[in-house]
Design a protein around this motif. Sequence first.
Motif, PDB file in Angstrom:
ATOM      1  N   VAL A 211     -29.151  70.663  -0.048  1.00  0.00           N
ATOM      2  CA  VAL A 211     -28.237  71.818  -0.026  1.00  0.00           C
ATOM      3  C   VAL A 211     -29.059  73.043  -0.385  1.00  0.00           C
ATOM      4  N   LEU A 212     -29.034  74.034   0.492  1.00  0.00           N
ATOM      5  CA  LEU A 212     -29.826  75.247   0.274  1.00  0.00           C
ATOM      6  C   LEU A 212     -29.437  75.896  -1.060  1.00  0.00           C
ATOM      7  N   GLY A 213     -30.427  76.150  -1.874  1.00  0.00           N
ATOM      8  CA  GLY A 213     -30.192  76.799  -3.165  1.00  0.00           C
ATOM      9  C   GLY A 213     -29.784  75.826  -4.256  1.00  0.00           C
ATOM     10  N   VAL A 214     -29.690  74.557  -3.938  1.00  0.00           N
ATOM     11  CA  VAL A 214     -29.279  73.566  -4.958  1.00  0.00           C
ATOM     12  C   VAL A 214     -30.387  72.526  -5.181  1.00  0.00           C
ATOM     13  N   GLY A 215     -30.958  72.019  -4.095  1.00  0.00           N
ATOM     14  CA  GLY A 215     -32.027  71.027  -4.240  1.00  0.00           C
ATOM     15  C   GLY A 215     -32.072  70.051  -3.072  1.00  0.00           C
TER      16      GLY A 215
END
Lengths: 226, 120
Positions: A211-215
């Motif tokens: 997930v972009l920006g999450v990991g």
Amino acid sequence: MTVDLEELVCALNKELDTISYVIGHDFQQPLRTIKNLSEMILEKDADLDTLRTVIRAADWMHELIQSLLDFRKLSINNPKEVNTHEVLELVLNNLNFKIKEENAGIIIHSTLPVVFIDEFHLYSLFQNLVENALKYRREAALLIEISCVARQDDYFFTIEDNGLGIEKGNQEKIFGIFKRFCSIENGTGIGLAECKRIIDSINGSIWVESVLGVGSEFNFTIPYKK
Amino acid sequence: MRVLLIEDNLSDIRLIERGLGRQVKLTVSQDGKNITSFDYDLIILDLNLPYRSGFEILEDIRTVCKCVPIVVFTTSSNKRDIENCCKYKANAYLIKPYGYAKFMESVKYIYRFWVKNAIM
């Protein structure tokens, strides 16, 4: 495989070896000349900033060629029983400086198994995946978690990070050679292609859930020895 | 001290010349052809040369001259190349490093081990 096809593969492999040899020698020579003479000039006049850019470009090309040669080396495959834990320890030792520099936390969640694979391949696999997690990080404290589950037909490994993450549309593409989707860090775009080639060679699977920006969660499977 | 350098790359020739210093009388052959004598105190040999490979030249030298020290100085880290140089009785095999400082360090090593020791 028919005899003709085997002969063709052998001939192609020989040709690839020749190309690798030429790249390793003939392509490197002009680069070495650029690098060595630029550094020699810089030794006399340290203010020549443009020359530093030339050196950086030469270094970058040098690294690309090295990675390409390493990629070729993966065609050598001598599988044997390998202790995953020991190989991972080696990789973490090798990356120790970078791990400290990034102040990254590394957690190994399970006892890691003995698997049937080429030792250098397993080393490259962990090296690439852990190094990527260290490279593509966010500002937040970096945590890398490694785990393994024994399933019916294979070992299922996961390397999870809380880094930058990858856009959904790029998640399959990142395993292609020279594919890069982030300009933050230098990368050759060969590491994940190496991982895919290694896992394909043992009939396993490798994929990413992210997930972009999450990991990101890189998963791969190593089938049991038959 | 007379050294024969068989090397085709001009920048490497320049750096080796600089690294060995003025005490050494350096003769350069860029292709290994037209060498009339191997009467030197040391031969530094590259492998990747035009017209003839370093191995052929190495074999030629050893046919006529068993005792001159030969240091192979090359970019190749190929196992077969190293084995071939052992087969033809090279005295040392050094891989040319990438980068000026490391390259000069290797040349200084050649100087210390093969030239200075011979002078002393």
